[in-house]
Scaffold this motif. Structure first.
Motif, PDB file in Angstrom:
ATOM      1  N   LEU A   1      13.593   9.898 -30.779  1.00 47.47           N
ATOM      2  CA  LEU A   1      12.668   9.064 -31.528  1.00 47.47           C
ATOM      3  C   LEU A   1      12.951   9.199 -33.021  1.00 47.47           C
ATOM      4  O   LEU A   1      12.915  10.310 -33.568  1.00 47.47           O
ATOM      5  CB  LEU A   1      11.218   9.469 -31.244  1.00 47.47           C
ATOM      6  N   LEU A   2      13.266   8.085 -33.674  1.00 47.31           N
ATOM      7  CA  LEU A   2      13.474   8.076 -35.120  1.00 47.31           C
ATOM      8  C   LEU A   2      12.142   7.728 -35.771  1.00 47.31           C
ATOM      9  O   LEU A   2      11.622   6.635 -35.579  1.00 47.31           O
ATOM     10  CB  LEU A   2      14.532   7.034 -35.500  1.00 47.31           C
ATOM     11  N   ILE A   3      11.564   8.663 -36.524  1.00 46.71           N
ATOM     12  CA  ILE A   3      10.184   8.469 -36.973  1.00 46.71           C
ATOM     13  C   ILE A   3      10.038   8.270 -38.483  1.00 46.71           C
ATOM     14  O   ILE A   3       8.957   7.938 -38.948  1.00 46.71           O
ATOM     15  CB  ILE A   3       9.288   9.654 -36.539  1.00 46.71           C
ATOM     16  N   ASP A   4      11.103   8.463 -39.246  1.00 46.02           N
ATOM     17  CA  ASP A   4      10.966   8.344 -40.699  1.00 46.02           C
ATOM     18  C   ASP A   4      11.076   6.892 -41.151  1.00 46.02           C
ATOM     19  O   ASP A   4      11.650   6.049 -40.448  1.00 46.02           O
ATOM     20  CB  ASP A   4      12.044   9.179 -41.402  1.00 46.02           C
TER      21      ASP A   4
ATOM     22  N   LEU B   1      15.972  25.280 -28.758  1.00 43.22           N
ATOM     23  CA  LEU B   1      14.749  24.666 -28.264  1.00 43.22           C
ATOM     24  C   LEU B   1      15.041  23.480 -27.346  1.00 43.22           C
ATOM     25  O   LEU B   1      14.397  23.319 -26.298  1.00 43.22           O
ATOM     26  CB  LEU B   1      13.881  24.212 -29.440  1.00 43.22           C
ATOM     27  N   ILE B   2      16.004  22.655 -27.712  1.00 46.84           N
ATOM     28  CA  ILE B   2      16.310  21.494 -26.874  1.00 46.84           C
ATOM     29  C   ILE B   2      16.913  21.936 -25.544  1.00 46.84           C
ATOM     30  O   ILE B   2      16.621  21.376 -24.485  1.00 46.84           O
ATOM     31  CB  ILE B   2      17.264  20.535 -27.619  1.00 46.84           C
ATOM     32  N   ARG B   3      17.741  22.979 -25.586  1.00 44.85           N
ATOM     33  CA  ARG B   3      18.372  23.472 -24.358  1.00 44.85           C
ATOM     34  C   ARG B   3      17.387  24.197 -23.450  1.00 44.85           C
ATOM     35  O   ARG B   3      17.673  24.439 -22.274  1.00 44.85           O
ATOM     36  CB  ARG B   3      19.517  24.422 -24.717  1.00 44.85           C
TER      37      ARG B   3
ATOM     38  N   GLU C   1      23.351  15.734 -31.159  1.00 43.04           N
ATOM     39  CA  GLU C   1      24.318  16.185 -30.152  1.00 43.04           C
ATOM     40  C   GLU C   1      23.621  16.705 -28.903  1.00 43.04           C
ATOM     41  O   GLU C   1      24.017  16.388 -27.774  1.00 43.04           O
ATOM     42  CB  GLU C   1      25.204  17.282 -30.744  1.00 43.04           C
ATOM     43  N   GLU C   2      22.569  17.500 -29.091  1.00 45.21           N
ATOM     44  CA  GLU C   2      21.894  18.117 -27.948  1.00 45.21           C
ATOM     45  C   GLU C   2      21.091  17.102 -27.128  1.00 45.21           C
ATOM     46  O   GLU C   2      21.073  17.180 -25.895  1.00 45.21           O
ATOM     47  CB  GLU C   2      20.987  19.256 -28.428  1.00 45.21           C
ATOM     48  N   THR C   3      20.400  16.189 -27.793  1.00 42.53           N
ATOM     49  CA  THR C   3      19.646  15.187 -27.035  1.00 42.53           C
ATOM     50  C   THR C   3      20.584  14.283 -26.252  1.00 42.53           C
ATOM     51  O   THR C   3      20.284  13.903 -25.118  1.00 42.53           O
ATOM     52  CB  THR C   3      18.778  14.319 -27.970  1.00 42.53           C
ATOM     53  N   ASP C   4      21.721  13.963 -26.844  1.00 39.52           N
ATOM     54  CA  ASP C   4      22.707  13.146 -26.142  1.00 39.52           C
ATOM     55  C   ASP C   4      23.252  13.882 -24.932  1.00 39.52           C
ATOM     56  O   ASP C   4      23.366  13.316 -23.840  1.00 39.52           O
ATOM     57  CB  ASP C   4      23.845  12.770 -27.102  1.00 39.52           C
TER      58      ASP C   4
ATOM     59  N   GLU D   1      12.181  22.506 -22.147  1.00 39.52           N
ATOM     60  CA  GLU D   1      10.726  22.440 -22.255  1.00 39.52           C
ATOM     61  C   GLU D   1      10.229  21.050 -22.650  1.00 39.52           C
ATOM     62  O   GLU D   1       9.091  20.681 -22.361  1.00 39.52           O
ATOM     63  CB  GLU D   1      10.262  23.471 -23.297  1.00 39.52           C
ATOM     64  N   PHE D   2      11.096  20.257 -23.294  1.00 40.43           N
ATOM     65  CA  PHE D   2      10.656  18.998 -23.886  1.00 40.43           C
ATOM     66  C   PHE D   2      11.219  17.788 -23.147  1.00 40.43           C
ATOM     67  O   PHE D   2      12.333  17.824 -22.626  1.00 40.43           O
ATOM     68  CB  PHE D   2      11.065  18.951 -25.368  1.00 40.43           C
ATOM     69  N   ASP D   3      10.421  16.699 -23.133  1.00 35.70           N
ATOM     70  CA  ASP D   3      10.901  15.475 -22.494  1.00 35.70           C
ATOM     71  C   ASP D   3      11.272  14.402 -23.514  1.00 35.70           C
ATOM     72  O   ASP D   3      11.643  13.288 -23.138  1.00 35.70           O
ATOM     73  CB  ASP D   3       9.883  14.929 -21.487  1.00 35.70           C
ATOM     74  N   ALA D   4      11.177  14.726 -24.814  1.00 38.76           N
ATOM     75  CA  ALA D   4      11.618  13.817 -25.877  1.00 38.76           C
ATOM     76  C   ALA D   4      11.768  14.616 -27.157  1.00 38.76           C
ATOM     77  O   ALA D   4      11.137  15.670 -27.333  1.00 38.76           O
ATOM     78  CB  ALA D   4      10.634  12.670 -26.082  1.00 38.76           C
ATOM     79  N   VAL D   5      12.599  14.116 -28.062  1.00 40.93           N
ATOM     80  CA  VAL D   5      12.823  14.768 -29.360  1.00 40.93           C
ATOM     81  C   VAL D   5      12.647  13.719 -30.456  1.00 40.93           C
ATOM     82  O   VAL D   5      13.230  12.637 -30.383  1.00 40.93           O
ATOM     83  CB  VAL D   5      14.232  15.390 -29.449  1.00 40.93           C
ATOM     84  N   ALA D   6      11.811  14.039 -31.441  1.00 43.34           N
ATOM     85  CA  ALA D   6      11.606  13.158 -32.594  1.00 43.34           C
ATOM     86  C   ALA D   6      12.210  13.826 -33.822  1.00 43.34           C
ATOM     87  O   ALA D   6      12.082  15.044 -33.993  1.00 43.34           O
ATOM     88  CB  ALA D   6      10.117  12.904 -32.816  1.00 43.34           C
TER      89      ALA D   6
END
Length: 409
Positions: free
Chosen positions: A133-136, A49-51, A123-126, A54-59
Motif C-alpha cells: 500500500l502506497l500511502i504518502d 518483520l515482513i518475513r 523486495e520482501e513484499t514482492d 505476521e502481516f497480511d499487508a505492508v504500507a
C-alpha cells in the motif's frame, strides 16, 4: 473502538529496534514502525518483520512517483523531454534531480543509500507475495502546496536555497544525516526553513501525517486485518494521533482536499498580458512622439531581452545555435505569454544535441556534482530552459522599466 499500544514504552527494545505503535481500529490492527531513512538496522528490521509472516499487508511512506523512481531509476529515459517542457514540468524534474543529487551525496558519505528500508520493504513484499500500500501524498503535490502556502516574497529564496544546497559539493553535515534518520530527503532539505515557518511545516509534515492516516483507513480495513506500516520516525507521533482519534467514515473526500493545489490567482494570470499591453502601448506612444524615439525603444527592448535570455542559454553552455536562437526569440516570446523563451531554447537545444542513451543511464550520477549538470545533455537542456527563462523574465522587467522611464522622463 480504537486501542493503542506504544511499544517504545511498553517493553524494552532490542538494540537497533525502531519505535513502534500498535493501533487497533475495528477489525484492523496497524503496527506503525518508525524507521531511520539512513540506517542498515532499519532495513534489517523491516526484512525481519515482513518475513515473520505476521502481516497480511505492508504500507509504506511512498507515493506512486517515488515508488516508480525506486523500482525504475531510469524512468526519465522513457519520457519525451520536449513534452516535459511543453507541459511546464521542467522545474519539477530539475528539483527531483537535485534532490536525487543530495541523496547520492549522503549515500557516498554514509555508505548507506537513503530509503534503504523502503527498498527492503519492496523486495520482501514482492518475495512474500504481500499487498503493498502506497500511502504518502505525491511529492509533486506536496511541493506545489508548499509553494502556494509560502508568501511570494519567500519563494525565490526557499527554492534557490534548495537547489543550491543539493548541488553543492560540500560535505553533508552530521546534523543533516541525523535529520534524514527521521525524515525523508524532502523533509531534510526543507527542515531548516520548516522549523521556523508554520506555512512550510503544515504542508510538509502535518498534512502528510493526516493524509497517510486517511489513506490507510481508506485502503486497509475492507481487505486486511494486520498491516505493517513503515514510516519515518518523525511521522510516527502525528500518524498515531490521527489513527487513535476520529477519522471520517469516507476518508477519500478529505484526502482529496489535501491533494488540491490552488490555482494561480486571476491577477497572476493576467499580469503577462498586462505587461505585453503596456510595452506595446509604450512603443505606440514613443512613435507618436518621435519616430526615432519609437525605434530606440524597440531596439532597447530587443537588445535587453535578447542579451539576458541568450546569456542564460550561454551560461548553461547551450549550443551556439541555441544561444543565437534564444537571443532572437526572447524579445518576441516576451510579448506573447502563450510561449516562453525557455521553451524555444530547450527545443533548439534538443534539436542540436539530442540526448543519447548514455546521458540517461549516467544522469543520476552526473547530477551529483555541479560539473555534471553541464556535462550531461539531459540536465544541461534543463539548465538551458531554466536559465534562459530567468534571463527573459529579467529582461522583460528591466526593459519595461527603462521604456517607462524614457517616456516619463
Amino acid at each position: 473502538m480504537t486501542e493503542s499500544q506504544d511499544i517504545t514504552t511498553a517493553a524494552p527494545q532490542a538494540t537497533g529496534q525502531g519505535p513502534r505503535r500498535v493501533i487497533v481500529r475495528g477489525d484492523t490492527r496497524y503496527t506503525l514502525l518508525g524507521t531511520a531513512h539512513v540506517s542498515a538496522e532499519s532495513a534489517d528490521e523491516v526484512r525481519e518483520l515482513i518475513r515473520s509472516g505476521e502481516f497480511d499487508a505492508v504500507a509504506i511512506e511512498l507515493c506512486a512517483s517515488r515508488h516508480q523512481s525506486l523500482v525504475e531509476p531510469d524512468a526519465l529515459a522513457n519520457q519525451d523531454l520536449f513534452q516535459i517542457f511543453r507541459q511546464g514540468k521542467a522545474g519539477m524534474v530539475a528539483a527531483s534531480l537535485a534532490l536525487g543529487a543530495f541523496q547520492q551525496r549522503v549515500a557516498e558519505q554514509s555508505g548507506i543509500e537513503p530509503g534503504a528500508e523502503m527498498r527492503a520493504a519492496l523486495e520482501e513484499t514482492d518475495g512474500a507475495g504481500l499487498p503493498l500500500l502506497l500511502i504518502d501524498r505525491e511529492v509533486g503535490v506536496t511541493l506545489k502546496r508548499i509553494y502556494a502556502n509560502v508568501p511570494w516574497w519567500q519563494r525565490f529564496g526557499l527554492f534557490s536555497g534548495l537547489l543550491g544546497s543539493v548541488v553543492s559539493r560540500q560535505e553533508v553535515s552530521a546534523a543533516d544525516i541525523e535529520r534524514l534518520k527521521e525524515g525523508d530527503v524532502l523533509e531534510s532539505t526543507f527542515n531548516e526553513f520548516a522549523e521556523q515557518s508554520e506555512s512550510l511545516y503544515a504542508p510538509l509534515i502535518r498534512e502528510r501525517d493526516r493524509y497517510m492516516a486517511l489513506s490507510l483507513e481508506e485502503q486497509a480495513p475492507a481487505h486486511y486485518r494486520n498491516v505493517l506500516v513503515i514510516i519515518g520516525a518523525g511521522h510516527l507521533k502525528g500518524m498515531a494521533e490521527h489513527l487513535e482519534g476520529e477519522l471520517p467514515a469516507a476518508p477519500r473526500a478529505e484526502r482529496e482536499t489535501l491533494e488540491h493545489t490552488p490555482s494561480r490567482s486571476k491577477i497572476w494570470k493576467l499580469l503577462p498580458w498586462a505587461i505585453t499591453l503596456l510595452v506595446l502601448t509604450g512603443f505606440a506612444v514613443g512613435f507618436s512622439k518621435d519616430t526615432g524615439l519609437g525605434w530606440q525603444l524597440v531596439g532597447e527592448w530587443f537588445l535587453i531581452n535578447g542579451i539576458l535570455s541568450g546569456l542564460g542559454a550561454a551560461i548553461a553552455l547551450g549550443h551556439p545555435v541555441t544561444v543565437i536562437a534564444t537571443f532572437f526569440a526572447a524579445p518576441l516570446t516576451s510579448l506573447n505569454p502563450t510561449i516562453g523563451a525557455g521553451f524555444v531554447a530547450a527545443g533548439v537545444e534538443l534539436a542540436m544535441r539530442k540526448p543519447k542513451v548514455r546521458d540517461f543511464s549516467t544522469l543520476r550520477h552526473d547530477v551529483a556534482s555541479p560539473k555534471g549538470w553541464w556535462k550531461n545533455r539531459v540536465s544541461r537542456t534543463l539548465l538551458v530552459f531554466l536559465l534562459s527563462t530567468l534571463g527573459s523574465a529579467a529582461g522583460t522587467w528591466i526593459a519595461g522599466l527603462r521604456i517607462a522611464g524614457q517616456l516619463m522622463g
